[in-house]
Design an enzyme around this catalytic site. Structure first.
Site, PDB file in Angstrom:
ATOM      1  N   SER A   1      68.426   1.587  86.840  1.00 47.59           N
ATOM      2  CA  SER A   1      68.745   2.419  85.678  1.00 47.59           C
ATOM      3  C   SER A   1      68.232   1.814  84.379  1.00 47.59           C
ATOM      4  O   SER A   1      68.467   2.355  83.299  1.00 47.59           O
ATOM      5  CB  SER A   1      70.256   2.630  85.588  1.00 47.59           C
TER       6      SER A   1
ATOM      7  N   ASN B   1      81.484  -2.624  86.402  1.00 47.73           N
ATOM      8  CA  ASN B   1      82.219  -1.357  86.282  1.00 47.73           C
ATOM      9  C   ASN B   1      83.014  -1.268  84.978  1.00 47.73           C
ATOM     10  O   ASN B   1      82.948  -0.264  84.268  1.00 47.73           O
ATOM     11  CB  ASN B   1      83.153  -1.175  87.484  1.00 47.73           C
TER      12      ASN B   1
ATOM     13  N   THR C   1      78.846  44.493  62.324  1.00 47.63           N
ATOM     14  CA  THR C   1      79.583  44.297  63.576  1.00 47.63           C
ATOM     15  C   THR C   1      78.790  45.055  64.634  1.00 47.63           C
ATOM     16  O   THR C   1      78.174  46.089  64.322  1.00 47.63           O
ATOM     17  CB  THR C   1      81.032  44.826  63.522  1.00 47.63           C
ATOM     18  N   HIS C   2      78.752  44.552  65.842  1.00 47.45           N
ATOM     19  CA  HIS C   2      77.925  45.144  66.913  1.00 47.45           C
ATOM     20  C   HIS C   2      76.462  45.261  66.496  1.00 47.45           C
ATOM     21  O   HIS C   2      75.768  46.196  66.922  1.00 47.45           O
ATOM     22  CB  HIS C   2      78.428  46.534  67.320  1.00 47.45           C
TER      23      HIS C   2
ATOM     24  N   SER D   1      50.925  30.411  63.465  1.00 46.52           N
ATOM     25  CA  SER D   1      50.378  30.749  64.775  1.00 46.52           C
ATOM     26  C   SER D   1      48.911  30.349  64.823  1.00 46.52           C
ATOM     27  O   SER D   1      48.200  30.474  63.832  1.00 46.52           O
ATOM     28  CB  SER D   1      50.525  32.260  65.009  1.00 46.52           C
TER      29      SER D   1
ATOM     30  N   LYS E   1      51.354  34.927  60.540  1.00 45.42           N
ATOM     31  CA  LYS E   1      52.659  34.535  61.066  1.00 45.42           C
ATOM     32  C   LYS E   1      53.290  33.352  60.355  1.00 45.42           C
ATOM     33  O   LYS E   1      52.629  32.411  59.943  1.00 45.42           O
ATOM     34  CB  LYS E   1      52.529  34.169  62.538  1.00 45.42           C
TER      35      LYS E   1
ATOM     36  N   ASN F   1      56.646  31.383  61.609  1.00 47.17           N
ATOM     37  CA  ASN F   1      57.591  31.471  62.727  1.00 47.17           C
ATOM     38  C   ASN F   1      58.821  30.578  62.559  1.00 47.17           C
ATOM     39  O   ASN F   1      58.720  29.478  62.017  1.00 47.17           O
ATOM     40  CB  ASN F   1      56.883  31.105  64.032  1.00 47.17           C
TER      41      ASN F   1
ATOM     42  N   GLU G   1      64.683  28.737  66.711  1.00 49.78           N
ATOM     43  CA  GLU G   1      64.583  29.056  68.146  1.00 49.78           C
ATOM     44  C   GLU G   1      64.884  27.819  69.006  1.00 49.78           C
ATOM     45  O   GLU G   1      65.514  27.924  70.060  1.00 49.78           O
ATOM     46  CB  GLU G   1      63.193  29.606  68.454  1.00 49.78           C
TER      47      GLU G   1
ATOM     48  N   TYR H   1      85.275   3.394  91.014  1.00 52.03           N
ATOM     49  CA  TYR H   1      83.882   3.548  90.605  1.00 52.03           C
ATOM     50  C   TYR H   1      83.011   3.985  91.787  1.00 52.03           C
ATOM     51  O   TYR H   1      83.174   3.501  92.913  1.00 52.03           O
ATOM     52  CB  TYR H   1      83.329   2.221  90.051  1.00 52.03           C
TER      53      TYR H   1
ATOM     54  N   GLN I   1      76.575   6.606  87.359  1.00 53.78           N
ATOM     55  CA  GLN I   1      75.372   6.187  86.622  1.00 53.78           C
ATOM     56  C   GLN I   1      74.661   7.391  85.995  1.00 53.78           C
ATOM     57  O   GLN I   1      73.933   7.255  85.029  1.00 53.78           O
ATOM     58  CB  GLN I   1      74.417   5.459  87.580  1.00 53.78           C
TER      59      GLN I   1
ATOM     60  N   LYS J   1      74.717   8.951  81.969  1.00 49.78           N
ATOM     61  CA  LYS J   1      74.101   8.445  80.740  1.00 49.78           C
ATOM     62  C   LYS J   1      72.987   9.301  80.152  1.00 49.78           C
ATOM     63  O   LYS J   1      72.968   9.568  78.948  1.00 49.78           O
ATOM     64  CB  LYS J   1      73.574   7.027  80.975  1.00 49.78           C
TER      65      LYS J   1
HETATM   66  N1  ARG Z   1      74.172   1.099  86.239  1.00 50.34           N
HETATM   67  C1  ARG Z   1      75.529   1.248  86.619  1.00 50.34           C
HETATM   68  C2  ARG Z   1      76.102   2.502  85.961  1.00 50.34           C
HETATM   69  O1  ARG Z   1      75.526   2.964  85.049  1.00 50.34           O
HETATM   70  C3  ARG Z   1      76.290   0.059  86.164  1.00 50.34           C
HETATM   71  C4  ARG Z   1      77.495  -0.235  86.975  1.00 50.34           C
HETATM   72  C5  ARG Z   1      77.107  -0.708  88.299  1.00 50.34           C
HETATM   73  N2  ARG Z   1      78.229  -0.958  89.105  1.00 50.34           N
HETATM   74  C6  ARG Z   1      78.128  -1.100  90.435  1.00 50.34           C
HETATM   75  N3  ARG Z   1      79.217  -1.328  91.073  1.00 50.34           N
HETATM   76  N4  ARG Z   1      76.985  -0.984  91.048  1.00 50.34           N
HETATM   77  O2  ARG Z   1      77.101   3.023  86.373  1.00 50.34           O
END
Ligand code: ARG
Length: 444
Positions: A25, A115, A160-161, A282, A288, A290, A295, A322, A327, A330
């Site tokens: 990660s 954890n 409205t509407h 454009s 144009k 835009n 959007e 956990y 993971q 994030k």
């Molecule tokens: N990269 C892990 C996460 O974001 C970190 C915690 C890892 N814990 C584990 N027991 N492998 O959750």
């Protein structure tokens, strides 16, 4: 075992590249770098207070962490792509610490688990993400309140509407969005309060065996208190979900604003014009101008709702405590913060630069359809039962101008009469804009 891996004693051989590609990660959780250093410093001091580290060891680890923090703090030098060989930000920092201070680095993880570590990092990060969003939302609301003050008496057609309904003022319209944004700020603040508990010291799931003062540790990291249950502490991601909910609702509000402004600035309505700096052209059609910013905001609202439902779906089936599914919390958070950090200032600039076409707004606001209700009200004020007045006006819409004259109904009189608290009368809008300013400044 790979040099910087935090586990591997019981394994024979290296982890497969296939596992690494799927499991690592570091490429994204490097965004928790600052929080992980900060949390590690606090843990080191807690270990010292618990008698696990000597004062000298603690000093050397803290100095080492600070030097790692300074040398590799993004965006200065840290290039995840150039250092791909780490499982995650936690192993990365521990490896850099070992480079800086040697084997003593191995004592940092005493009594700690990744954890409780990652849960703590994330909460620190989320508190900052909330603060950043709150400041940016306030800035948007201030621009709207500013326009409300300037345009407190500017008539515009209200709908409205998507059908012309009754005249309102442009200032009143601006303040409607301010109300939503104030609630968004409030929601983020209350999410922050609930998330203001420190998981560190919960260990892998059962608590740490060391006599760490978890409350002092929590306070040293700026949290109000320590989490009360170690199993919940390492597996709870409510704060993350709440942040995504707050952001989704905020973006839904901004999406409505965007949708309104796309109409208001359309060639057909032409009630306002986008500032050049906040519009795009454009490549093909020379005429144009835009509304890409609007959007994109509308599109991001859709994506945000997806991020929220995605996280809720990840969370709903996770057994205590956990699991690695966590993971996946994030990336949506990182994307959301990055989106808000550019979307909110862009919207603020667009509102500040919006050029109101007063003549077109006024002309549209006094159209026959928009004054019909006020004519029926005027008839009712002279004694005709409202139901009957409604019927007469609806049958006589073609001569509404004549009826308006007869009953003394003008655009100005219509607006002035909407003088109840919360109404669109220019005087009320002026007061409301002043109140909004005070509210936005008081907590800034
Ligand atoms: N990269 C892990 C996460 O974001 C970190 C915690 C890892 N814990 C584990 N027991 N492998 O959750």
């Amino acid at each position: 075992m790979k040099k910087d891996q935090l586990w591997g004693g019981r394994f024979e051989g290296e982890p497969s590249d296939l596992l690494r590609a799927f499991n690592d990660s570091f490429a994204f959780d490097v965004q928790l770098f600052a929080e992980d250093v900060e949390e590690s410093v606090a843990w080191t001091r807690a270990l010292e207070r618990a008698g696990v580290l000597t004062a000298d060891e603690s000093k050397r680890i803290v100095e080492g962490l600070n030097s790692v923090g300074a040398a590799f703090r993004p965006p200065g030098g840290l290039k995840p792509a150039a250092t791909p060989d780490y499982e995650d930000v936690h192993s990365y920092i521990e490896a850099k610490l070992r480079d800086a201070i040697g084997p003593l680095a191995g004592k940092l993880h005493t009594g700690r688990s990744r954890n409780d570590q990652v849960a703590t990092d994330l909460k620190l990060w989320l508190k900052r993400a909330c603060d950043e969003a709150i400041a940016n939302i306030r800035a948007v609301a201030k621009e709207l309140a500013n326009r409300a003050k300037e345009e407190a008496a500017t008539p515009m057609p209200g709908y409205t509407h998507s059908k012309q309904a009754e005249p309102i003022t442009f200032g009143h319209w601006c303040l409607a969005y301010c109300e939503m944004l104030v609630r968004d700020v409030d929601r983020l603040e209350s999410a922050k309060k609930r998330g203001d508990e420190c998981p560190l010291g919960s260990g892998a799931l059962a608590g740490t065996p060391l006599s760490v003062d978890r409350d002092a540790l929590a306070k040293s990291l700026g949290f109000s208190r320590a989490t009360a249950n170690s199993i919940d502490a390492v597996s709870d991601r409510d704060f993350a979900a709440e942040y995504l909910f707050c952001a989704s609702l905020l973006l839904s509000h901004l999406s409505r604003l965007a949708e309104d402004l796309i109409f208001v600035t359309s060639d057909e309505a032409g009630y306002a014009e986008l500032p050049d700096a906040m519009a795009t052209g454009s490549s093909r059609m020379p005429q144009k101008k835009n509304p890409d910013v609007l959007e994109l905001v509308r599109g991001h609202a859709g994506r945000a709702i997806g991020e929220l439902t995605g996280l809720l779906a990840v969370m709903k089936g996770i057994p205590l405590a956990y699991d690695k599914d966590l993971q996946l919390d994030k990336e949506p958070l990182f994307r959301m913060r990055a989106t808000l950090a550019v979307a909110l200032p862009a919207i603020a600039a667009l509102i500040a630069g919006l050029k109101v076409n007063h003549d077109r707004m006024r002309a549209a606001a006094q159209g026959p359809m928009l004054i019909a209700t006020a004519v029926a009200d005027a008839m009712a004020a002279k004694g005709t039962p409202f139901r009957e007045a409604h019927e007469r006006v609806s049958r006589d819409l073609a001569s509404i101008d004549k009826l308006a004259k007869e009953y003394g109904v003008t655009l100005e009189s219509i607006l002035t009469k909407k003088n109840c608290f919360g109404g669109t009368a220019p005087e009320r809008v002026k007061e409301a804009a002043a109140r909004m300013f005070a509210q936005l400044s008081s907590r800034a």
